[in-house]
Design a protein around this motif. Structure first.
Motif, PDB file in Angstrom:
ATOM      1  N   SER A   1       0.811  -1.143  -0.103  1.00  0.00           N
ATOM      2  CA  SER A   1       0.025  -0.136  -0.191  1.00  0.00           C
ATOM      3  C   SER A   1       0.874   1.223  -0.012  1.00  0.00           C
ATOM      4  O   SER A   1       0.406   2.269  -0.591  1.00  0.00           O
ATOM      5  CB  SER A   1      -0.952   0.092   1.211  1.00  0.00           C
ATOM      6  OG  SER A   1      -0.052  -0.248   2.409  1.00  0.00           O
ATOM      7  N   ARG A   2       2.071   1.169   0.540  1.00  0.00           N
ATOM      8  CA  ARG A   2       2.807   2.347   0.579  1.00  0.00           C
ATOM      9  C   ARG A   2       3.287   2.927  -1.017  1.00  0.00           C
ATOM     10  O   ARG A   2       3.712   3.997  -1.213  1.00  0.00           O
ATOM     11  CB  ARG A   2       4.200   2.035   1.325  1.00  0.00           C
ATOM     12  CG  ARG A   2       5.372   1.260   0.690  1.00  0.00           C
ATOM     13  CD  ARG A   2       6.594   1.246   1.485  1.00  0.00           C
ATOM     14  NE  ARG A   2       7.196   2.399   1.457  1.00  0.00           N
ATOM     15  CZ  ARG A   2       8.181   2.684   2.102  1.00  0.00           C
ATOM     16  NH1 ARG A   2       8.611   2.196   3.305  1.00  0.00           N
ATOM     17  NH2 ARG A   2       8.796   4.050   1.850  1.00  0.00           N
ATOM     18  N   HIS A   3       3.162   1.920  -1.811  1.00  0.00           N
ATOM     19  CA  HIS A   3       3.349   2.411  -3.377  1.00  0.00           C
ATOM     20  C   HIS A   3       2.239   2.799  -4.065  1.00  0.00           C
ATOM     21  O   HIS A   3       2.437   3.072  -5.400  1.00  0.00           O
ATOM     22  CB  HIS A   3       4.093   1.207  -3.946  1.00  0.00           C
ATOM     23  CG  HIS A   3       5.396   0.837  -3.387  1.00  0.00           C
ATOM     24  ND1 HIS A   3       5.524  -0.677  -2.610  1.00  0.00           N
ATOM     25  CD2 HIS A   3       6.546   1.053  -3.223  1.00  0.00           C
ATOM     26  CE1 HIS A   3       6.428  -0.824  -2.091  1.00  0.00           C
ATOM     27  NE2 HIS A   3       7.361   0.285  -2.471  1.00  0.00           N
ATOM     28  N   GLU A   4       1.193   3.080  -3.386  1.00  0.00           N
ATOM     29  CA  GLU A   4      -0.020   3.333  -4.031  1.00  0.00           C
ATOM     30  C   GLU A   4      -0.430   4.794  -4.350  1.00  0.00           C
ATOM     31  O   GLU A   4      -1.514   5.228  -4.656  1.00  0.00           O
ATOM     32  CB  GLU A   4      -1.167   2.573  -3.421  1.00  0.00           C
ATOM     33  CG  GLU A   4      -1.102   1.032  -3.684  1.00  0.00           C
ATOM     34  CD  GLU A   4      -2.252   0.561  -2.856  1.00  0.00           C
ATOM     35  OE1 GLU A   4      -2.129  -0.866  -2.966  1.00  0.00           O
ATOM     36  OE2 GLU A   4      -3.130   1.282  -2.095  1.00  0.00           O
ATOM     37  N   ALA A   5       0.478   5.586  -4.197  1.00  0.00           N
ATOM     38  CA  ALA A   5       0.112   7.316  -4.109  1.00  0.00           C
ATOM     39  C   ALA A   5      -0.346   7.697  -5.178  1.00  0.00           C
ATOM     40  O   ALA A   5      -1.275   8.656  -5.419  1.00  0.00           O
ATOM     41  CB  ALA A   5       1.374   8.000  -3.782  1.00  0.00           C
ATOM     42  N   LYS A   6       0.284   7.081  -6.349  1.00  0.00           N
ATOM     43  CA  LYS A   6      -0.165   7.596  -7.781  1.00  0.00           C
ATOM     44  C   LYS A   6      -1.388   6.920  -8.642  1.00  0.00           C
ATOM     45  O   LYS A   6      -1.566   6.732  -9.662  1.00  0.00           O
ATOM     46  CB  LYS A   6       1.002   7.926  -8.786  1.00  0.00           C
ATOM     47  CG  LYS A   6       1.887   8.471  -8.389  1.00  0.00           C
ATOM     48  CD  LYS A   6       3.116   8.702  -9.444  1.00  0.00           C
ATOM     49  CE  LYS A   6       4.363   9.654  -8.757  1.00  0.00           C
ATOM     50  NZ  LYS A   6       5.409   9.467  -9.820  1.00  0.00           N
ATOM     51  N   TYR A   7      -1.891   5.670  -7.554  1.00  0.00           N
ATOM     52  CA  TYR A   7      -2.991   4.880  -8.187  1.00  0.00           C
ATOM     53  C   TYR A   7      -4.146   4.877  -7.167  1.00  0.00           C
ATOM     54  O   TYR A   7      -4.028   5.889  -6.000  1.00  0.00           O
ATOM     55  CB  TYR A   7      -2.347   3.334  -8.043  1.00  0.00           C
ATOM     56  CG  TYR A   7      -1.221   3.434  -8.875  1.00  0.00           C
ATOM     57  CD1 TYR A   7      -1.305   2.829 -10.304  1.00  0.00           C
ATOM     58  CD2 TYR A   7       0.123   3.543  -8.452  1.00  0.00           C
ATOM     59  CE1 TYR A   7      -0.119   2.369 -11.189  1.00  0.00           C
ATOM     60  CE2 TYR A   7       1.297   3.133  -9.310  1.00  0.00           C
ATOM     61  CZ  TYR A   7       0.999   2.756 -10.612  1.00  0.00           C
ATOM     62  OH  TYR A   7       2.121   2.646 -11.389  1.00  0.00           O
ATOM     63  N   LEU A   8      -5.082   4.266  -7.445  1.00  0.00           N
ATOM     64  CA  LEU A   8      -6.458   4.192  -6.667  1.00  0.00           C
ATOM     65  C   LEU A   8      -5.946   3.470  -5.241  1.00  0.00           C
ATOM     66  O   LEU A   8      -5.357   2.343  -5.276  1.00  0.00           O
ATOM     67  CB  LEU A   8      -7.184   3.164  -7.367  1.00  0.00           C
ATOM     68  CG  LEU A   8      -8.420   3.844  -8.107  1.00  0.00           C
ATOM     69  CD1 LEU A   8      -9.259   2.921  -8.976  1.00  0.00           C
ATOM     70  CD2 LEU A   8      -9.290   4.983  -7.517  1.00  0.00           C
ATOM     71  N   SER A   9      -6.336   3.939  -4.126  1.00  0.00           N
ATOM     72  CA  SER A   9      -5.990   3.267  -2.857  1.00  0.00           C
ATOM     73  C   SER A   9      -6.679   2.088  -2.761  1.00  0.00           C
ATOM     74  O   SER A   9      -7.789   1.855  -2.975  1.00  0.00           O
ATOM     75  CB  SER A   9      -6.223   4.417  -1.824  1.00  0.00           C
ATOM     76  OG  SER A   9      -5.854   3.692  -0.450  1.00  0.00           O
ATOM     77  N   GLY A  10      -5.878   0.973  -2.300  1.00  0.00           N
ATOM     78  CA  GLY A  10      -6.410  -0.180  -2.050  1.00  0.00           C
ATOM     79  C   GLY A  10      -6.205  -1.401  -3.206  1.00  0.00           C
ATOM     80  O   GLY A  10      -6.768  -2.523  -3.153  1.00  0.00           O
ATOM     81  N   ILE A  11      -5.539  -1.079  -4.017  1.00  0.00           N
ATOM     82  CA  ILE A  11      -5.050  -2.044  -4.912  1.00  0.00           C
ATOM     83  C   ILE A  11      -4.278  -3.138  -4.593  1.00  0.00           C
ATOM     84  O   ILE A  11      -4.750  -4.447  -4.764  1.00  0.00           O
ATOM     85  CB  ILE A  11      -3.951  -1.444  -6.237  1.00  0.00           C
ATOM     86  CG1 ILE A  11      -4.903  -0.332  -6.933  1.00  0.00           C
ATOM     87  CG2 ILE A  11      -3.432  -2.500  -7.060  1.00  0.00           C
ATOM     88  CD1 ILE A  11      -4.071   0.105  -8.160  1.00  0.00           C
ATOM     89  N   SER A  12      -3.298  -3.232  -3.610  1.00  0.00           N
ATOM     90  CA  SER A  12      -2.754  -4.166  -2.976  1.00  0.00           C
ATOM     91  C   SER A  12      -3.699  -5.081  -2.123  1.00  0.00           C
ATOM     92  O   SER A  12      -3.787  -6.379  -2.199  1.00  0.00           O
ATOM     93  CB  SER A  12      -1.743  -3.549  -1.817  1.00  0.00           C
ATOM     94  OG  SER A  12      -0.544  -3.033  -2.512  1.00  0.00           O
ATOM     95  N   HIS A  13      -4.726  -4.491  -1.516  1.00  0.00           N
ATOM     96  CA  HIS A  13      -5.575  -5.233  -0.843  1.00  0.00           C
ATOM     97  C   HIS A  13      -6.395  -5.952  -1.739  1.00  0.00           C
ATOM     98  O   HIS A  13      -6.828  -7.309  -1.419  1.00  0.00           O
ATOM     99  CB  HIS A  13      -6.645  -4.205  -0.114  1.00  0.00           C
ATOM    100  CG  HIS A  13      -7.484  -4.740   0.696  1.00  0.00           C
ATOM    101  ND1 HIS A  13      -8.665  -4.123   1.306  1.00  0.00           N
ATOM    102  CD2 HIS A  13      -7.637  -6.093   1.503  1.00  0.00           C
ATOM    103  CE1 HIS A  13      -9.717  -4.989   1.891  1.00  0.00           C
ATOM    104  NE2 HIS A  13      -8.830  -6.208   2.084  1.00  0.00           N
ATOM    105  N   PHE A  14      -6.922  -5.433  -3.051  1.00  0.00           N
ATOM    106  CA  PHE A  14      -7.605  -6.174  -3.832  1.00  0.00           C
ATOM    107  C   PHE A  14      -6.872  -7.265  -4.534  1.00  0.00           C
ATOM    108  O   PHE A  14      -7.398  -8.538  -4.605  1.00  0.00           O
ATOM    109  CB  PHE A  14      -8.012  -5.145  -5.032  1.00  0.00           C
ATOM    110  CG  PHE A  14      -9.291  -5.085  -5.394  1.00  0.00           C
ATOM    111  CD1 PHE A  14     -10.480  -4.779  -4.922  1.00  0.00           C
ATOM    112  CD2 PHE A  14      -9.636  -5.992  -6.552  1.00  0.00           C
ATOM    113  CE1 PHE A  14     -11.817  -4.832  -5.162  1.00  0.00           C
ATOM    114  CE2 PHE A  14     -10.989  -5.915  -7.071  1.00  0.00           C
ATOM    115  CZ  PHE A  14     -11.969  -5.331  -6.585  1.00  0.00           C
TER     116      PHE A  14
END
Length: 519
Positions: free
Chosen positions: A92-105
């Motif tokens: 999740s720390r790498h999601e600044a430029k993406y939709l938050s929650g991608i890793s969880h998904f």
């Protein structure tokens, strides 16, 4: 019948008395060496060699890097089964430029259909043939795909892992099912009696406001419907690359694992292959401090025959250090020294009944429901925090007790309590590393971060070398930072953030006095 029984007794026991006892005497009397006492070794018998507990692993951790940058790390271990998996520097720390929650998904989508396997059931049936199970876990900085199975099925396991990580189908049906699973998990997170996962999210968000490890680990409700194959692929093509991966294995030969990696993970194009240049977020964590409050009715969290009383939960944290720094070990000892737990813990060996949060807090203030210390550490920062809970009417007093404990950390450190904390930390480390999946995660995470692995006896040696001055030094450094505060429940009596900060800057940890004309 009686006659038969009498006959049986006579027939059965007669021979035993005549032959059994005589034979027994022959061997028990030491007929061969009649005059040698039990305390002396028998003449002519080889000297026994006993196992020794030296705390050192008998197998070294081997690391190989392939031409594409993929690292392969293995640790042999006696046994029929192995644990193998792929760890990725992605979270999740790498999601600044993406939709938050991608890793969880992606965590929930793991081990679904791939190019080779038509469904999740097909994957599970394949693993079942080798007695295998699979799991995926995504944290703030690492995503881990792991399989435990019979070591004879290593080729099948590595093939399956490569397909799951690099060739997922991400069908519309699977994405829709994942949306439902994520929605359910978010509802469960807000309803469960134990608020610790929610508080951990809040304290990270307060400590690292809107950056790196402070970004939300769980997918926000508003982003669930926005997740689709295109969004996921745009993230995967940047972060699921060989140079950000480690194939780790425990319980197998290193050469076998390298051979399987070359076969299934070298020269394989992922399903999201793109010619676009990689854009990787290399941001360093920025500690900000701050407060996050969530007013919530906690009176009906756990109903039933023995309902949990209404509680307000507070978590106060300060920046510590990264796991790459030398001060990481003193901070780990400090965390163990603080210890704590719930007021209804049964105690017993290893429960930490002599830690500071038990002796100074829970044993003296019976109205406090919980006081527990936590230490979160990452490659560029860390957070030491104390979680406490009590009746909403006593929140101010509870906060002051916790701030005083933070200040007392910088005071005298008793030799006995320090040795106890070090011994407890070493025993916890060694007991955890008896488990194959834990060794796997330790090998994978260390190699992912440092390209090498510190063995348990090296860590135990570092723990043994911690002195009282080391604890005082790291605490003095920690107390210079602004606090991070997370508060959940009825917050009517919660002191202001400025008052909490003033208490942590004072000599005694007391909150500024408040004078009221009317009560």
């Amino acid at each position: 019948m009686a006659a038969n029984m009498v006959g049986f007794r006579g027939g059965a026991w007669g021979p035993v008395r005549r032959f059994g006892l005589a034979a027994y005497r022959k061997y028990s009397s030491g007929g061969g060496c009649p005059n040698v006492p039990l305390t002396s070794p028998l003449p002519g018998v080889p000297k026994p060699v006993f196992a020794t507990a030296d705390g050192q692993e008998k197998f070294e951790t081997k690391v190989t890097t392939l031409e594409n940058g993929l690292r392969i790390a293995s640790q042999n271990k006696f046994g029929q089964f192995c644990t193998v998996g792929i760890l990725i520097n992605s979270g999740s720390r790498h999601e600044a430029k993406y939709l938050s929650g991608i890793s969880h998904f992606l965590e929930k989508l793991a081990f679904s259909s791939t190019a080779q396997f038509g469904s999740k059931d097909e994957i599970l049936l394949t693993l079942e043939k080798h007695g295998g199970i699979c799991d995926c876990q995504a944290s703030r900085d690492t995503t881990m795909y792991a399989v435990s199975a019979d070591a004879k099925g290593l080729d099948t396991v590595v093939n399956l892992l490569a397909d799951v990580v690099l060739q997922p189908r991400l069908s519309d049906e699977e994405i829709e099912m994942t949306r439902m699973a994520v929605q359910f998990e978010l509802e469960d997170l807000n309803m469960r009696p134990d608020p610790e996962p929610l508080l951990t999210e809040m304290i990270h968000a307060a400590a690292y406001r809107e950056n790196t490890v402070g970004l939300n680990r769980f997918c926000p409700v508003e982003n669930i419907e926005k997740m689709d194959r295109k969004v996921l692929h745009s993230y995967l093509q940047n972060y699921y690359t060989p140079d950000r991966m480690v194939l780790a294995g425990v319980g197998i030969e290193h050469e076998q694992l390298v051979e399987c990696a070359r076969k299934y993970l070298l020269g394989v194009d992922p399903v999201w292959k793109s010619d676009k240049p990689k854009q990787v977020d290399k941001s360093v964590a920025q500690y900000t401090g701050g407060i996050i409050k969530l007013e919530k009715d906690m009176s009906d969290v756990s109903l039933g025959p023995t309902p949990i009383p209404e509680l307000t939960h507070i978590m106060i944290g300060l920046e510590s250090c990264s796991f790459l720094e030398e001060d990481f070990i003193p901070f780990a000892v400090l965390n163990m020294m603080m210890g704590g737990g719930g007021s209804f813990s049964a105690g017993g060996p290893g429960k930490g009944m002599f830690t500071r949060l038990y002796l100074n807090v829970l044993n003296r203030h019976h109205w406090m429901y919980n006081a527990t210390s936590y230490h979160h550490s990452y490659e560029d920062t860390g957070l030491l925090c104390i979680h406490a809970s009590a009746d909403p009417r006593q929140v101010r007093e509870m906060v002051e007790i916790i701030t005083r404990e933070f200040i007392l950390m910088a005071g005298a450190v008793g030799e006995v309590e320090l040795e106890r904390a070090k011994t407890q930390l070493k025993s916890m480390l060694m007991m955890n590393l008896e488990s194959r999946p834990v060794i796997f995660e330790d090998v994978g995470r260390q190699v992912l971060a440092t390209n090498t692995r510190k063995l348990p006896h090296e860590l135990c040696s570092l723990i043994s070398n911690v002195k009282p001055n080391d604890i005082k030094r790291v605490v003095a450094k920690m107390l210079r930072n602004k606090p991070a505060v997370a508060a959940l429940g009825d917050l009517t009596e919660l002191p202001t953030y400025e008052h909490i900060q003033a208490a942590l800057s004072s000599k005694d940890g007391r909150l500024p006095r408040m004078y009221r004309l009317f009560r």
